[in-house]
Design a protein around this motif. Structure first.
Motif, PDB file in Angstrom:
ATOM      1  N   ASN A 272       0.845  -1.181   0.000  1.00  0.00           N
ATOM      2  CA  ASN A 272       0.000   0.000   0.000  1.00  0.00           C
ATOM      3  C   ASN A 272       0.889   1.241   0.000  1.00  0.00           C
ATOM      4  N   GLY A 273       0.505   2.247  -0.776  1.00  0.00           N
ATOM      5  CA  GLY A 273       1.330   3.450  -0.880  1.00  0.00           C
ATOM      6  C   GLY A 273       1.597   4.098   0.458  1.00  0.00           C
ATOM      7  N   SER A 274       0.623   4.108   1.338  1.00  0.00           N
ATOM      8  CA  SER A 274       0.797   4.739   2.642  1.00  0.00           C
ATOM      9  C   SER A 274       1.838   4.009   3.478  1.00  0.00           C
ATOM     10  N   GLU A 275       1.950   2.689   3.293  1.00  0.00           N
ATOM     11  CA  GLU A 275       2.938   1.928   4.064  1.00  0.00           C
ATOM     12  C   GLU A 275       4.354   2.320   3.653  1.00  0.00           C
ATOM     13  N   VAL A 276       4.570   2.513   2.348  1.00  0.00           N
ATOM     14  CA  VAL A 276       5.881   2.949   1.878  1.00  0.00           C
ATOM     15  C   VAL A 276       6.198   4.331   2.435  1.00  0.00           C
ATOM     16  N   ARG A 277       5.220   5.221   2.406  1.00  0.00           N
ATOM     17  CA  ARG A 277       5.442   6.577   2.917  1.00  0.00           C
ATOM     18  C   ARG A 277       5.739   6.558   4.420  1.00  0.00           C
ATOM     19  N   ASP A 278       4.940   5.803   5.162  1.00  0.00           N
ATOM     20  CA  ASP A 278       5.058   5.815   6.618  1.00  0.00           C
ATOM     21  C   ASP A 278       6.348   5.163   7.106  1.00  0.00           C
ATOM     22  N   ARG A 279       6.905   4.244   6.319  1.00  0.00           N
ATOM     23  CA  ARG A 279       8.087   3.510   6.779  1.00  0.00           C
ATOM     24  C   ARG A 279       9.354   3.890   6.022  1.00  0.00           C
ATOM     25  N   PHE A 280       9.292   4.969   5.255  1.00  0.00           N
ATOM     26  CA  PHE A 280      10.475   5.293   4.451  1.00  0.00           C
ATOM     27  C   PHE A 280      11.649   5.730   5.318  1.00  0.00           C
ATOM     28  N   ASP A 281      11.383   6.207   6.540  1.00  0.00           N
ATOM     29  CA  ASP A 281      12.489   6.545   7.429  1.00  0.00           C
ATOM     30  C   ASP A 281      13.304   5.301   7.778  1.00  0.00           C
ATOM     31  N   GLU A 282      12.657   4.141   7.813  1.00  0.00           N
ATOM     32  CA  GLU A 282      13.383   2.896   8.066  1.00  0.00           C
ATOM     33  C   GLU A 282      14.341   2.596   6.914  1.00  0.00           C
TER      34      GLU A 282
END
Length: 528
Positions: A272-282
């Motif tokens: 899901n696009g939001s998952e990539v956005r939310d975890r991009f700091d990782e």
């Protein structure tokens, strides 16, 4: 599943005009030159095959799209499906821009109109269509194809044509209007499948740009994946690792390992696009942390120093934690990571079946970070390390040579002449032939009839500046010893070069055998 059926040019024009046929952001720019568009129109006119179009019928609009050549795509009418062009963007744009009449013509610097030369005899090979500007398109010879679907415009244009050629013009209009464009429609909401199809049908042989694909599907007003990748590249460049940021495929594989546990970029498509956005700091923390570890603990200064760049994938997974805090690596975990690194280098484990071994190492890295029991690095090193240094020719760019250089760097090499420590950061970042030379000079051994394979083997190579090499060039070790420090000052030079006084006996075979054993002993200690 895919459905196949023909479409007329008028239907295509109406589909674009209704906002139904659209260009996804992961498509590349429109690049066809005017003469190629003219040749394509000539193929339609003559009934030559030109390939089918492939549309992806999606259930919802993408967040990010590309315009159709010089035209902004109109909004979608509610009663129309959504067809994204997977293959045929250049052809769709060429047909729409050449024949449409519903939108203002683009400026002359963005589009060159196509004209039909109605005075020349139709030839199977030579084109009857030309891209012309301004006064070049004289009406006594060239007919504008832009009016073929515009009744009023067609009548006005034909009034300027000699009566003798009207039948020729009418035949042109008939052929273009009746032309059947083969179209396949892929119906699926599985974006991973769309990515695979897009890659396989790309007839130009250009690999699928998964980054563009992901950018379209993760885009929001405050998040642009390509911009974040660019920021990451700039940050890595400051540490000498611009090569990582420039290798989009490697970064995407690191991203996939962190977010999905799988080391291949195609697994990102299902997120899901939001998952990539939310975890991009990782992702950022993982890659930066891995590079920092490589630099400070293992002496890797650039991506070129990595024997196998794919080793960065599992290492990034270990350091991938959320937030702004840096991961503190316990001493035992650090030793495990170092052992895994050296074992991976000397076992040549990443030389084949990279995805399989990376997938296994990714899973074990997660366990190590959680301080669970792990088998990370618990694999054998089947390579005979003594033979590794005897039988391998030194060659920049090879994995074995890169592992050898890192081993030498770990011994704190010194200048043969001054005894000063070598600036390893500068040597490894430059990583060119001027920093590595033969301990027994190549020209000397050639004169002695020594086989080339023995001359260039790893056991005869060291980190040596061009200046030092020029001073010892063509000299036997017993001769250039006079240029080196003496007494206790000589010992750290020999230790840093992983050799002994045997170097100065001028017995190359004895030296080569002994040094291969010394190098193998160090490698065995690193992998133990």
């Amino acid at each position: 599943m895919a459905e196949t059926g023909p479409m007329t040019i008028r239907e295509l024009i109406e589909g674009v005009g209704a906002g139904q046929i659209r260009i996804p952001a992961f498509q590349r720019d429109f690049v066809w030159e005017p003469h190629r568009i003219a040749l394509f129109i000539d193929s339609i006119y003559k009934g030559y095959p030109f390939g089918s179009l492939l549309f992806w019928r999606a259930s919802e609009l993408l967040k990010h799209e590309r315009q159709l050549g010089p035209y902004e795509l109109p909004p979608l009418r509610e009663d129309y499906p959504i067809d994204y062009v997977l293959d045929g963007q250049q052809r769709v744009t060429s047909m729409f821009a050449s024949f449409q009449t519903g939108l203002p013509r683009p400026p002359a610097d963005e589009w060159t109109d196509i004209y039909f030369d109605y005075q020349v005899e139709t030839d199977p090979q030579d084109s009857s269509f030309f891209a012309l500007k301004g006064d070049e398109a004289t009406p006594d010879r060239f007919f504008p194809i832009s009016v073929l679907f515009d009744s009023a415009g067609y009548r006005q244009a034909t009034e300027r044509v000699d009566q003798a050629f009207l039948a020729h013009i009418d035949d042109l209009q008939s052929r273009i209007k009746e032309a059947q464009i083969p179209v396949e429609v892929l119906r699926t909401d599985d974006r991973a499948k769309v990515a695979i199809v897009f890659e396989r049908i790309n007839h130009q042989g250009v690999p699928l740009d998964t980054l563009q694909l992901l950018t379209a599907w993760t885009w929001s007003e405050d998040f642009d994946l390509q911009h974040r990748f660019e920021d990451l590249r700039e940050a890595l460049e400051d540490h000498g690792f611009a090569g990582v940021g420039e290798d989009t495929s490697l970064v995407l594989r690191c991203c996939a390992g962190i977010l999905t546990g799988q080391p291949t970029a195609d697994h990102l498509i299902s997120l899901n696009g939001s998952e990539v956005r939310d975890r991009f700091d990782e992702v950022e923390n993982g890659i930066k942390g891995a590079i920092d570890f490589l630099r400070t603990q293992l002496g890797v200064e650039t991506l070129r120093n990595m024997p196998y760049p794919a080793m960065l994938i599992p290492l990034s997974v270990y350091f991938a934690i959320p937030g702004t805090e840096q991961l503190t690596v316990p001493a035992q975990s650090r030793r495990t990571l170092e052992r895994w690194f050296w074992r991976s280098c000397f076992s040549e484990r990443y030389s084949g079946q990279t995805n399989r071994v990376a997938r296994s190492d990714v899973a074990e890295m997660v366990k190590l970070r959680s301080e669970e029991e792990t088998t990370l690095g618990e694999f054998t090193v089947p390579v005979n390390l003594r033979e590794f240094f005897l039988d391998t020719a030194f060659r920049l760019g090879s994995a074995r040579s890169a592992a050898f250089v890192l081993l030498l760097a770990s011994r704190e090499p010194r200048s043969f002449i001054s005894g000063n420590r070598v600036d390893l950061a500068a040597v490894l970042q430059a990583y060119n032939k001027h920093e590595f030379h033969h301990m027994y000079p190549r020209a000397l051994l050639r004169d002695d009839g020594v086989p080339t394979a023995n001359i260039n083997c790893l056991a005869n190579m060291c980190i040596l500046s061009r200046t030092d090499n020029n001073k010892i060039k063509r000299k036997r070790p017993s001769e250039y010893k006079a240029l080196m420090p003496t007494g206790d000052d000589l010992d750290p030079i020999l230790a840093g070069a992983v050799t002994s006084e045997t170097l100065f006996t001028d017995d190359f075979d004895a030296f080569r055998e002994e040094r291969a054993g010394m190098l193998a002993a160090i490698a065995e200690a690193l992998v133990a």
